[in-house]
Motif scaffolding. Structure first.
Motif, short mmCIF file in Angstrom:
data_model
loop_
_atom_site.label_atom_id
_atom_site.label_comp_id
_atom_site.label_asym_id
_atom_site.label_seq_id
_atom_site.Cartn_x
_atom_site.Cartn_y
_atom_site.Cartn_z
N VAL A 16 -24.03 1.36 9.33
CA VAL A 16 -24.46 2.77 9.04
C VAL A 16 -25.71 2.93 9.23
CG1 VAL A 16 -23.86 4.89 7.70
CG2 VAL A 16 -22.28 3.28 7.64
N ASN A 17 -26.10 4.02 10.09
CA ASN A 17 -27.44 4.34 10.55
C ASN A 17 -27.69 5.92 10.27
OD1 ASN A 17 -28.55 2.09 12.01
ND2 ASN A 17 -27.01 2.17 13.06
N GLY A 18 -28.26 6.10 9.19
CA GLY A 18 -28.71 7.70 8.97
C GLY A 18 -29.60 8.08 9.78
N VAL A 19 -29.58 9.03 10.61
CA VAL A 19 -30.57 9.68 11.70
C VAL A 19 -30.51 11.16 11.43
CG1 VAL A 19 -30.04 7.63 13.27
CG2 VAL A 19 -28.65 9.73 13.37
N ARG A 20 -31.60 11.75 11.69
CA ARG A 20 -31.74 13.29 11.61
C ARG A 20 -31.42 13.60 13.27
NH1 ARG A 20 -35.91 16.75 13.33
NH2 ARG A 20 -35.98 18.70 12.09
N ASP A 21 -31.63 12.94 14.07
CA ASP A 21 -31.52 13.37 15.61
C ASP A 21 -31.18 12.24 16.38
OD1 ASP A 21 -31.67 14.59 18.05
OD2 ASP A 21 -33.51 15.62 17.78
N SER A 22 -29.71 11.97 16.72
CA SER A 22 -29.47 10.94 17.25
C SER A 22 -29.92 11.04 18.76
CB SER A 22 -27.83 10.85 17.17
OG SER A 22 -27.20 11.89 17.98
N GLY A 23 -30.11 12.09 19.34
CA GLY A 23 -30.72 12.32 20.62
C GLY A 23 -31.78 11.68 21.12
N MET A 24 -32.70 11.22 19.91
CA MET A 24 -34.21 10.60 20.05
C MET A 24 -33.77 8.98 19.95
SD MET A 24 -36.87 12.92 18.32
CE MET A 24 -38.05 11.88 18.61
N LEU A 25 -32.87 8.53 19.63
CA LEU A 25 -32.44 7.27 19.59
C LEU A 25 -32.70 6.67 21.17
CD1 LEU A 25 -29.75 6.84 17.06
CD2 LEU A 25 -32.15 6.29 16.79
N LEU A 26 -33.49 5.61 21.44
CA LEU A 26 -33.48 4.96 22.75
C LEU A 26 -32.14 4.89 23.56
CD1 LEU A 26 -36.59 2.80 22.51
CD2 LEU A 26 -36.40 4.97 23.36
N PRO A 27 -31.26 4.24 22.92
CA PRO A 27 -30.09 4.10 23.60
C PRO A 27 -29.43 5.42 24.17
CG PRO A 27 -30.17 2.58 21.77
CD PRO A 27 -30.98 3.40 21.55
N PHE A 28 -29.55 6.40 23.32
CA PHE A 28 -28.92 7.73 23.82
C PHE A 28 -29.72 8.47 24.66
CE2 PHE A 28 -26.59 6.90 19.77
CZ PHE A 28 -25.28 7.16 20.08
N SER A 29 -31.14 8.38 24.45
CA SER A 29 -31.94 9.18 25.17
C SER A 29 -32.13 8.67 26.82
CB SER A 29 -33.51 9.28 24.68
OG SER A 29 -34.00 8.04 24.40
N TYR A 30 -31.87 7.50 26.91
CA TYR A 30 -32.01 6.93 28.12
C TYR A 30 -30.64 6.51 28.86
CZ TYR A 30 -37.18 6.83 27.24
OH TYR A 30 -38.33 7.35 26.87
N GLY A 31 -29.62 7.06 28.02
CA GLY A 31 -28.32 6.85 28.71
C GLY A 31 -27.75 5.54 28.74
N SER A 32 -28.13 4.57 28.19
CA SER A 32 -26.99 3.15 28.11
C SER A 32 -26.11 3.57 27.14
CB SER A 32 -28.09 1.97 27.69
OG SER A 32 -28.66 2.35 26.37
N THR A 33 -26.17 4.24 26.05
CA THR A 33 -25.46 4.63 25.24
C THR A 33 -24.84 6.30 25.35
OG1 THR A 33 -25.95 2.90 23.46
CG2 THR A 33 -24.36 4.77 22.67
N LYS A 34 -23.74 6.43 25.54
CA LYS A 34 -23.16 7.91 25.97
C LYS A 34 -22.32 8.63 25.10
CE LYS A 34 -23.65 6.71 30.65
NZ LYS A 34 -24.98 7.26 31.03
N ILE A 35 -22.52 9.80 24.87
CA ILE A 35 -21.48 10.39 23.83
C ILE A 35 -20.13 10.63 24.81
CG2 ILE A 35 -20.74 12.51 22.61
CD1 ILE A 35 -22.67 10.75 21.13
N THR A 36 -19.05 10.25 24.49
CA THR A 36 -17.88 10.36 25.36
C THR A 36 -16.88 11.28 24.79
OG1 THR A 36 -16.74 8.49 24.04
CG2 THR A 36 -17.71 8.20 25.93
N ALA A 37 -17.02 11.94 23.40
CA ALA A 37 -16.53 13.03 22.90
C ALA A 37 -17.04 13.71 21.91
CB ALA A 37 -15.17 12.64 22.47
N GLY A 38 -17.18 15.02 21.80
CA GLY A 38 -17.74 15.63 20.74
C GLY A 38 -19.33 15.78 20.96
N ARG A 39 -20.03 15.37 19.87
CA ARG A 39 -21.64 15.44 20.10
C ARG A 39 -22.23 14.47 19.15
NH1 ARG A 39 -23.34 17.54 15.38
NH2 ARG A 39 -21.83 18.75 13.95
N GLY A 40 -23.44 14.47 19.13
CA GLY A 40 -24.37 13.52 18.23
C GLY A 40 -24.71 14.31 16.98
N ILE A 41 -25.70 13.37 16.22
CA ILE A 41 -26.26 14.22 15.04
C ILE A 41 -27.28 15.00 15.31
CG2 ILE A 41 -27.23 13.70 12.87
CD1 ILE A 41 -24.21 12.71 13.06
#
Length: 424
Positions: free
Chosen positions: A119-144
């Motif tokens: 479990v990773n507690g984050v304030r803004d998941s969009g700033m995590l490198l995997p999410f911000s550079y597109g290697s990890t994608k949100i497929t449904a819903g939204r991020g933190i």
């Protein structure tokens, strides 16, 4: 005859040369306007890139708390930040993924169940490198997001969601590793991690499919109050602000008690090319203005030579020399203004495609190049504004004045008798 009216008559009588002069002025004005539009579009895109990409600064300190991370995020140069709290947790009513490879030696089932989830507690998941550079994608819903502070929500990996038939809006219960604390969290997003399961046996919490992202407060509850912020990632606009941020961080955390790392690769890969385009556009304006003045000056000089007989007749009739220069200036200016209007029309039609060509992202960009954040750099917006047209008109009139006054100095040295004698 008034020299202004005479200028109009002269332009009408010399239609072919007037049309040629208009064409030359149109090219000059179109290039000038293109330079201004490109420079403005680059400035807007650079500002957007600094907001979305910027420069990531990672601050690590032993015993870093959420309160300190919040104070770091409030420092002057920072416009977005994230704090990360990693903990292990168990699942209640949720079946974690397990390694497909047999475990060497075996382990107690209770040990597996109590810390099967990462479990990773984050304030803004969009700033995590995997999410911000597109290697990890949100497929449904939204991020933190920061708005989730104080809420018990989670973003889970797609494989875990498929195994447990979970969808956005479902609720799952997560238990702390010591088994003393349970928290019900609502699934607000599902993400896809491209990482494959290891070929060797690993603990369940090391499988990429058993990863959850939750708000920091939720992670701290699951950590039984012992979880601390592993790192704070602060986003600033440009590398130039890193020195200021380091000084302010030093005042807050003390000297030498923290790790301060600046990641400016994405900025260099994405923002610096935009800055170079803006610089090129600025130089282009100067070069075109100087070249245009030179070209038109030579054209006016040739026209003066061709019209020596006309000038001699007018001077012999008592016309003042400054009015002759004024006539040439009016002729050139009268051609310049329609050229500006036509250039503005052409800019409104062709400006956006030109901006896309100079500033648009390329689809064939190599994978090794850092990609833009999840929102991406906004496409270049090229729009013809009154201020830009006014600048072009001002420069065009300036070119008209320079290109007629300098060659017209020779008119001041002319004498009617010598002109008419030479013309015979």
């Amino acid at each position: 005859m008034n020299f202004v009216k005479r200028a109009g008559t002269s332009l009408g009588a010399r239609k072919s040369k007037t049309a040629a002069l208009l064409a030359i002025f149109l090219v000059i004005c179109a290039l000038l306007l293109g330079g201004f539009l490109l420079k403005a579009a680059a400035a807007r895109q650079e500002a957007d890139a600094q907001r979305t990409i910027g420069v990531d600064v990672t601050v690590r300190k032993e015993g870093l708390t959420q309160a300190l991370a919040d104070r770091l995020g409030a420092l002057g140069p920072v416009h977005r930040y994230n704090a990360e709290v990693p903990v292990r947790a168990g699942a209640q009513g949720l079946t974690p993924l397990t390694s497909q490879v047999p475990e060497p030696g075996g382990a107690a089932d209770g040990e597996k169940a109590n810390d099967a989830l990462a479990v990773n507690g984050v304030r803004d998941s969009g700033m995590l490198l995997p999410f911000s550079y597109g290697s990890t994608k949100i497929t449904a819903g939204r991020g933190i997001t920061p708005a989730d502070n104080g809420r018990d929500v989670a973003v889970i990996e797609q494989r875990l969601a498929e195994k447990n038939k979970l969808e956005v809006g479902d609720t799952v219960t997560v238990r702390s590793a010591d088994g003393k604390q349970t928290t019900a969290v609502t699934v607000v997003g599902i993400f896809q991690n491209p990482a494959q399961d290891p070929t060797l046996w690993v603990a369940p919490n090391e499988l990429p499919g058993n990863t959850l992202y939750v708000p920091v407060a939720t992670a701290q509850k699951l950590g039984s109050g012992t979880a601390t912020v592993r790192e704070a990632v602060l986003k600033i606009g440009s590398p130039d602000q890193a020195k200021q941020l380091h000084a302010e961080t030093e005042k807050l955390l003390g000297k030498g008690g923290f790790d301060f790392r600046v990641n400016e690769k994405a900025f260099k890969d994405q923002v610096l090319p935009i800055q170079r385009v803006g610089t090129f556009a600025g130089l282009l304006v100067w070069v075109i203005a100087l070249a245009g003045a030179l070209i038109l000056g030579l054209i006016v000089m040739l026209q003066i030579r061709e019209r020596r007989s006309e000038l001699g007749v007018l001077l012999s009739m008592g016309e003042k020399k400054w009015k002759l220069i004024g006539q040439h200036a009016v002729e050139v200016a009268a051609v310049a203004l329609p050229a500006v209007a036509l250039a503005a029309l052409a800019g409104s039609i062709a400006g956006q495609p030109a901006g896309d060509a100079f500033l648009g992202r390329q689809d064939d960009q190599p994978a090794s190049v850092a990609r833009t954040p999840e929102d991406g750099i906004a496409p270049p917006t090229v729009r013809v504004e009154a201020a830009d047209v006014g600048k072009v008109a001002g420069i065009a009139l300036g070119i008209s004045l320079v290109s007629t006054v300098i060659p017209g100095i020779g008119i001041l040295r002319l004498h009617p008798r010598s002109i008419l004698t030479d013309a015979e």
